[in-house]
Write an enzyme that holds these catalytic residues in place. Structure first.
Site, PDB file in Angstrom:
ATOM      1  N   TYR A 228      70.077  41.211  53.987  1.00  0.00           N
ATOM      2  CA  TYR A 228      69.505  40.429  55.148  1.00  0.00           C
ATOM      3  C   TYR A 228      69.844  41.158  56.363  1.00  0.00           C
ATOM      4  CZ  TYR A 228      69.383  36.515  51.822  1.00  0.00           C
ATOM      5  OH  TYR A 228      68.825  35.749  50.856  1.00  0.00           O
ATOM      6  N   GLU A 488      62.924  34.148  41.875  1.00  0.00           N
ATOM      7  CA  GLU A 488      64.177  33.912  42.357  1.00  0.00           C
ATOM      8  C   GLU A 488      63.970  32.643  43.352  1.00  0.00           C
ATOM      9  OE1 GLU A 488      68.145  36.185  43.838  1.00  0.00           O
ATOM     10  OE2 GLU A 488      66.211  36.964  44.286  1.00  0.00           O
TER      11      GLU A 488
END
Length: 515
Positions: A228, A488
């Site tokens: 991230y 996912e």
């Protein structure tokens, strides 16, 4: 009002109706219930007695202990066992926004949606308990990703990462402030003390983010990248945090902050982006709302209008509305010329990169939110010589929701547990490994590999999880666990979907020629 060319109306109508089955429409209320239930499968910490996904058990009960803090609770972001603060905060912000704008349509699911927000904000309060510090991650992501094990079994390092004055993180701190501020609106009437606590913490976290400026991916690069990493800078999160503090506190200082920093913090940059990393489109839509904030009592099963609070109008709002209009135009079929926003042959909004559904749900949410603001103002969007009504924007957003729920060339719902055909081999450790109840013995780091590689369906159904979905123009989906970009689920895919499903559960029919 400018005329609406038939070509634009036809294109929007075609997109809104393509691949729609002849059978009755979707059960948006059921999909809403399931999309909220998904968050129970992502819970970390000690699970409550009313936990409905019973195949999950307590996990990560000592998070933060090595650093002398309590960081138990919160959500795992996706199919792994790491708690990433940046996407968790964005998830909380979008869940809260969904409730603020569409909670009145959630019916009996509102209570569960509020619980889902509180599970996140309780954690964020822990993560911001030390002044001028935000704990932004728990878990060594590289070590975690090298294992395939249940959260109940994980034995990888639960390393704690933080930003502080010497190691700033205005991006993650600004998003955390936004989440706390937005959530304070949700709890304002049903739990005033908790609401005040959230807002007070949002103020202090925002002050920290603004005073000690810098990107957390510079301060913590080796820990948070490439997972991230902040690719778009921290400036948008400062404006985003200020916008939510303005909505929550009604204090002029935050409006003045936005006005003063609009150019400096680049409010007009990359206005067609919105997600955990880039808030620009969301800022422009949120600030454009201006005018009136509708305050609703959210914690009751059936909310009701409490009051209207004038937020104040100012000429500075006009530039944000122009940016918002430009963003909306970039999403409309037949109008958008931006190469990063396209539509698949089956009608799915498509952006390059993995996990495309995160773009689908977040951008569709903004379409719907903006259409509501326009409806209240009796307005429309002008795109050059063309224009579109609020109903047409809703039609495009609804088409994306319907695609997710099964109106697509494969006839597959991309929400696990919804419909007869949905992904069975999602990239998710807890879902794909035998539950503790079914297999009490520990499954070690590498022992889970055989389950990861197995072609068998996941033994535990993660009801409500929306996966990444098709990532190319063929509308194809392999339903393969190792293809994580497509299989996912993430919390930030589902968060904006709550608002979309709530609205369409109450308004399933759209008359495109209307407003």
């Amino acid at each position: 009002m400018a005329s609406r060319p038939a070509s634009l109306l036809l294109l929007i109508t075609l997109l809104a109706t393509s691949f729609r089955p002849a059978a009755a429409g979707h059960d948006y209320s059921d999909a809403l219930r399931k999309s909220i239930l998904f968050f129970e499968g992502q819970r970390s910490g000690k699970l409550p007695p009313d936990q409905r996904l019973s195949w999950r058990r307590d996990s990560a009960l000592h998070d933060g202990a090595a650093a002398g803090v309590d960081l138990t609770g919160g959500y795992y972001d996706a199919g792994d066992n790491v708690k990433f603060g940046f996407p968790m905060a964005f998830t909380a912000t979008l869940m809260a926004w969904s409730i603020i704008d569409f909670g009145k349509n959630m019916g009996p699911q509102l209570t569960e949606a509020v619980k889902a927000v509180k599970w996140a904000t309780d954690y964020l309060l822990k993560a911001t308990a030390v002044p001028n510090v935000v704990y932004v991650q728990v878990g060594d992501a590289f070590r975690d990703h090298s294992c395939w094990e249940r959260p109940e079994d994980m034995d990888t390092p639960r390393t704690v990462y933080k930003v502080d004055r010497a190691h700033p993180g205005s991006d993650v701190a600004g998003e955390t402030a936004a989440a706390l501020a937005a959530a304070s609106i949700v709890f304002r009437d049903c739990d005033p003390a908790y609401s005040r606590r959230l807002l007070d913490r949002a103020v202090s976290v925002f002050e920290f983010a603004d005073r000690y400026r810098g990107a957390y991916s510079s301060s913590l690069h080796d820990a948070v990248c490439p997972f991230y990493c902040d690719f778009d800078g921290y400036e948008d999160e400062l404006l985003w945090g200020a916008a939510w503090l303005h909505k929550a506190s009604r204090k002029r200082e935050y409006r003045e902050y936005i006005k003063r920093n609009e150019v400096v913090l680049r409010a007009g940059d990359t206005i067609d982006e919105f997600g955990w990393d880039n808030k620009h489109a969301g800022i422009n839509v949120l600030v454009s709302k201006g005018g009136v904030l509708i305050v609703v009592i959210f914690c009751a099963a059936f909310p009701f209008l409490l009051q209207q609070v004038l937020m104040g109008k100012d000429d500075y709002l006009q530039s944000f509305k122009l940016n918002a209009d430009s963003f909306i135009c970039s999403l409309l079929p037949g109008v958008s010329v931006h190469p990063q926003i396209q539509y698949s042959p089956g009608g799915l909004l498509f952006k390059a990169g993995g996990s495309n559904m995160q773009h689908v749900t977040s951008l569709s949410f903004l379409l719907l939110a903006y259409s509501n603001y326009l409806s209240h103002a009796n307005g429309h969007v002008t795109c050059g010589s063309k224009s579109a009504t609020p109903a047409q924007l809703k039609g495009v957003a609804k088409r994306q929701v319907d695609y997710i729920l099964g109106d697509n060339p494969l006839g597959m719902s991309y929400m696990v547990g919804y419909g007869g055909k949905y992904p069975r081999r999602i990239h998710h450790r807890a879902s794909s490994l035998p539950s503790v109840q079914a297999h009490p013995a520990k499954i070690g780091c590498k022992d889970g590999t055989k389950y990861y590689l197995s072609p068998a369906p996941n033994p535990n159904v993660l009801v409500g999880a929306v996966v990444g979905g098709p990532t190319n123009f063929s509308d194809a989906f392999p339903d393969s666990r190792p293809v994580f970009q497509q299989s996912e689920p993430t919390t930030y895919i589902n968060a904006p979907l709550l608002g979309l499903l709530a609205h369409f559960s109450a308004h399933p029919i759209i008359t495109l020629s209307g407003s």
